[in-house]
Design an enzyme around this catalytic site. Structure first.
Site, PDB file in Angstrom:
ATOM      1  N   ASN A 171       0.799  -1.229   0.000  1.00 22.68           N
ATOM      2  CA  ASN A 171       0.000   0.000   0.000  1.00 22.68           C
ATOM      3  C   ASN A 171       0.831   1.278   0.000  1.00 22.68           C
ATOM      4  OD1 ASN A 171       0.708  -0.833   2.619  1.00 22.68           O
ATOM      5  ND2 ASN A 171      -0.957   0.322   3.548  1.00 22.68           N
ATOM      6  N   LYS A 194      12.161  -7.898   1.880  1.00 22.62           N
ATOM      7  CA  LYS A 194      11.262  -8.551   0.930  1.00 22.62           C
ATOM      8  C   LYS A 194      10.045  -7.652   0.723  1.00 22.62           C
ATOM      9  CE  LYS A 194       7.671 -11.022   0.930  1.00 22.62           C
ATOM     10  NZ  LYS A 194       7.077 -10.516  -0.347  1.00 22.62           N
ATOM     11  N   GLU A 197       5.044  -8.623  -3.466  1.00 23.25           N
ATOM     12  CA  GLU A 197       5.142  -9.045  -4.866  1.00 23.25           C
ATOM     13  C   GLU A 197       4.256  -8.198  -5.779  1.00 23.25           C
ATOM     14  OE1 GLU A 197       2.300 -12.041  -2.838  1.00 23.25           O
ATOM     15  OE2 GLU A 197       4.111 -10.901  -2.340  1.00 23.25           O
ATOM     16  N   GLY A 248      -0.855  -8.476   8.103  1.00 22.93           N
ATOM     17  CA  GLY A 248      -2.061  -8.796   8.838  1.00 22.93           C
ATOM     18  C   GLY A 248      -1.720  -9.471  10.163  1.00 22.93           C
ATOM     19  N   LEU A 263      15.023 -16.379  19.323  1.00 21.40           N
ATOM     20  CA  LEU A 263      15.319 -15.343  20.314  1.00 21.40           C
ATOM     21  C   LEU A 263      15.774 -14.041  19.661  1.00 21.40           C
ATOM     22  CD1 LEU A 263      17.150 -17.469  23.037  1.00 21.40           C
ATOM     23  CD2 LEU A 263      14.730 -16.885  22.880  1.00 21.40           C
ATOM     24  N   GLU A 269       3.793  -4.052  12.650  1.00 22.19           N
ATOM     25  CA  GLU A 269       2.576  -3.250  12.532  1.00 22.19           C
ATOM     26  C   GLU A 269       1.528  -4.158  11.923  1.00 22.19           C
ATOM     27  OE1 GLU A 269       0.771  -0.097   9.605  1.00 22.19           O
ATOM     28  OE2 GLU A 269       2.585   0.721  10.521  1.00 22.19           O
ATOM     29  N   GLY A 271      -2.790  -5.936  12.086  1.00 23.52           N
ATOM     30  CA  GLY A 271      -4.194  -5.562  12.029  1.00 23.52           C
ATOM     31  C   GLY A 271      -4.439  -4.799  10.777  1.00 23.52           C
ATOM     32  N   CYS A 306      -3.159   1.593   6.738  1.00 20.67           N
ATOM     33  CA  CYS A 306      -3.444   1.007   8.046  1.00 20.67           C
ATOM     34  C   CYS A 306      -4.093   1.976   9.021  1.00 20.67           C
ATOM     35  CB  CYS A 306      -2.163   0.434   8.641  1.00 20.67           C
ATOM     36  SG  CYS A 306      -1.497  -0.942   7.700  1.00 20.67           S
ATOM     37  N   GLU A 413     -10.972  -6.153   8.962  1.00 17.53           N
ATOM     38  CA  GLU A 413     -10.228  -5.312   8.039  1.00 17.53           C
ATOM     39  C   GLU A 413     -10.875  -5.344   6.648  1.00 17.53           C
ATOM     40  OE1 GLU A 413      -5.531  -4.900   6.883  1.00 17.53           O
ATOM     41  OE2 GLU A 413      -6.340  -6.817   7.510  1.00 17.53           O
ATOM     42  N   GLY A 486      -0.238  -4.803  16.762  1.00 14.10           N
ATOM     43  CA  GLY A 486       1.195  -4.959  16.615  1.00 14.10           C
ATOM     44  C   GLY A 486       2.004  -4.783  17.873  1.00 14.10           C
ATOM     45  N   GLU A 490       7.741   2.069  14.826  1.00 12.76           N
ATOM     46  CA  GLU A 490       8.559   2.679  13.799  1.00 12.76           C
ATOM     47  C   GLU A 490       8.780   4.137  14.186  1.00 12.76           C
ATOM     48  OE1 GLU A 490       6.154   2.134  10.293  1.00 12.76           O
ATOM     49  OE2 GLU A 490       7.038   0.188   9.846  1.00 12.76           O
TER      50      GLU A 490
END
Length: 533
Positions: A171, A194, A197, A248, A263, A269, A271, A306, A413, A486, A490
């Site tokens: 998004n 990553k 796609e 999600g 560990l 982030e 939901g 979000c 959502e 989450g 950030e």
């Protein structure tokens, strides 16, 4: 100043471009680009259905190679151990390179996401701020001396974690990637990203630009690929010391368990849209400002962000007047939808036909309630510029009322331009409705009462609360959610710290004579005067 590397030319036949499995070419040496399990993925423009370019997707072997190489680069110290001031200079250089290429990246973002060019230009113009912020933090950050007792000098430093993995969504492809990359890069880590796609192109090209700006090979690697094939391979590798994802909640739980088994650190982030959006409009709000702000909250990015507004709560005394202004704004937005590359177009597309169908089904299977506007995919031509909606994934701004709090449209959502409007009577009811959700990323409050603004903000269960505005963001301001939205944050110093770990070095500064006297724990005698710990 160096000219930024361009893997493709947007204006000149972007659809002929072919992106390889790595952003930095040093990693592709020795790999077989035609390996049987490496697929090619066609990126499609969701506004027209036309192919943009082909991306060669990474496979599991590529993931292992990238992580191993990133780890070796980290151990070499070429980035992790150089003076912070040098990392800051490279990041500042990268910020300037990005600043000069905003138009290029905005068009890339618009083509691959269907978002309007006006929107993407405005968003991307702010991205150099993140690089500048963390460069400045590097120049001003200070380690400290802990007040350890005795003749001991205890200095505490922040050191990088090692290899970190980042998984970014479709998004806000470049925005979210840079929000994660900037603090990780500043801290001295090696990063493997990553991207989604559905929209990987801008992130791949940004990594190429980073290399041109002075980021050493292997410090920032982009692996385009399918999450189901390489996502778990990436986050479960024991060499990865932190994972940072935007996804999600279900995906976050699954990946988080793998990260925990190693560990490693985890920021997520999660939901989504339902988490963000209570928007509470009180009787004393400025109605026009609140209506404009609510429209922005609900429909910017076609509702695919979000912190989009999905639950619009309006106090009863101004409900009718507010809805009159709000619906006027919604109709105006709808009439001015057109070609996303047209600067006059107000709102773009949904990311894919699959998501378009999902949104339409959610709206149509609602239990009760009323659709005031929208609710079905768009067809025909735009009254703005004659653009044909039929080939694309266009869904109009949609407003629903009288939806039960048990309905999926309230609880789950949607990730599209759909908002549910509900009346409330008093402050307590408004807060209860706002919190009646398992998510808690963001919320908006509209009121002219300063006391109420602070009072309600403190009661709303969300990591971000805006008062008389919405969706404001800054590299200095922590960004993250509560409840099922989450873990971790950030932005800001908090994000930088999360990409580092503390290291205490304790030095005995006593003389040799005193050391022999005080620290000989096993000396003969009763041991009095000897220090333990």
């Amino acid at each position: 100043m160096r000219k930024p590397v361009r893997v493709s030319r947007v204006v000149q036949r972007l659809h002929r471009s072919r992106y390889g499995p790595f952003a930095l070419h040093t990693l592709s040496e020795g790999l077989n680009p035609s390996a049987a399990d490496r697929e090619e993925h066609v990126i499609t423009n969701p506004a027209t259905g036309a192919d943009i370019c082909t991306v060669v997707m990474a496979n599991r072997e590529d993931v292992q190679t990238a992580i191993f190489h990133a780890h070796e680069v980290f151990k070499s110290g070429v980035w992790s151990k150089i003076p912070a001031i040098h990392r800051a200079a490279v990041m500042s250089n990268l910020a300037r390179e990005l600043q000069e290429s905003i138009k290029h990246f905005a068009k890339l973002e618009s083509l691959q996401t269907g978002r309007t060019i006006r929107e993407m230009t405005a968003q991307l113009e702010r991205l150099p701020e993140w690089l500048d912020y963390y460069a400045a933090l590097l120049r001003t950050h200070q380690d400290f001396i802990a007040p350890t007792q005795g003749k001991l000098l205890n200095y505490v430093q922040r050191v990088p974690l090692g290899v970190v993995a980042q998984i970014t969504p479709f998004n806000h492809p470049l925005l979210i990637a840079i929000k994660k990359i900037a603090p990780a890069l500043a801290a001295g880590n090696s990063i493997v990203v990553k991207p989604s796609e559905l929209a990987p192109i801008s992130v791949i090209e940004f990594a190429e630009m980073a290399a041109a700006a002075g980021v050493p090979p292997g410090v920032l690697t982009v692996l385009p690929g399918y999450g189901r094939k390489i996502g778990t391979e990436l986050v479960s590798n024991p060499l990865v010391r932190k994972v940072d994802i935007t996804a999600g909640t279900q995906t976050g739980r699954a990946l988080g368990s793998m990260v925990g088994a190693n560990l490693a650190s985890f920021t997520a982030e999660l939901g989504g849209k339902a988490s963000a959006a209570p928007i509470i409009v009180f009787n004393d709000a400025d109605i026009q400002s609140a209506a404009n702000g609510a429209a922005f909250a609900c429909f910017v990015a076609s509702g695919q962000t979000c912190v989009s507004g999905t639950r619009l709560l309006v106090q009863d005394e101004i409900y009718d007047s507010f809805m009159e202004h709000f619906m006027e704004k919604v109709r105006s937005v709808t009439l001015r939808m057109g070609d996303p590359l047209n600067p006059a177009s107000t709102m773009g597309t949904i990311i894919s036909h699959r998501q378009l169908e999902r949104i339409e089904k959610l709206v149509q299977r609602k239990h009760g309630g009323k659709t005031l506007i929208g609710g079905r995919r768009m067809s025909g031509v735009s009254p703005l510029d004659g653009f044909d909606y039929s080939a694309g994934c266009f869904f109009p701004p949609t407003v629903l009322t009288d939806i039960s709090t048990e309905d999926d449209l309230w609880r789950e959502e949607v990730f599209g331009p759909v908002v549910v409007v509900k009346r409330f009577s008093d402050e307590e009811e408004g807060v209860d409705l706002a919190n009646a959700c398992k998510y808690g990323l963001g919320a908006g409050i509209w009121t002219s009462d300063v006391s109420r603004a602070h009072r309600v903000a403190s009661q709303v269960e969300a990591g971000l609360v805006w008062v008389n505005t919405h969706h404001r963001n800054d590299p200095s301001s922590p960004w993250g959610g509560m409840k099922e939205s989450g873990i971790g944050r950030e932005n800001g110093v908090e994000a930088y710290m999360s990409y580092t770990q503390s290291k205490s070095t304790i030095v005995n500064v006593a003389s040799a004579e005193e050391t022999r006297e005080v620290q000989d724990w096993f000396a003969e005698g009763d041991g009095s005067g000897k220090r333990y710990g």
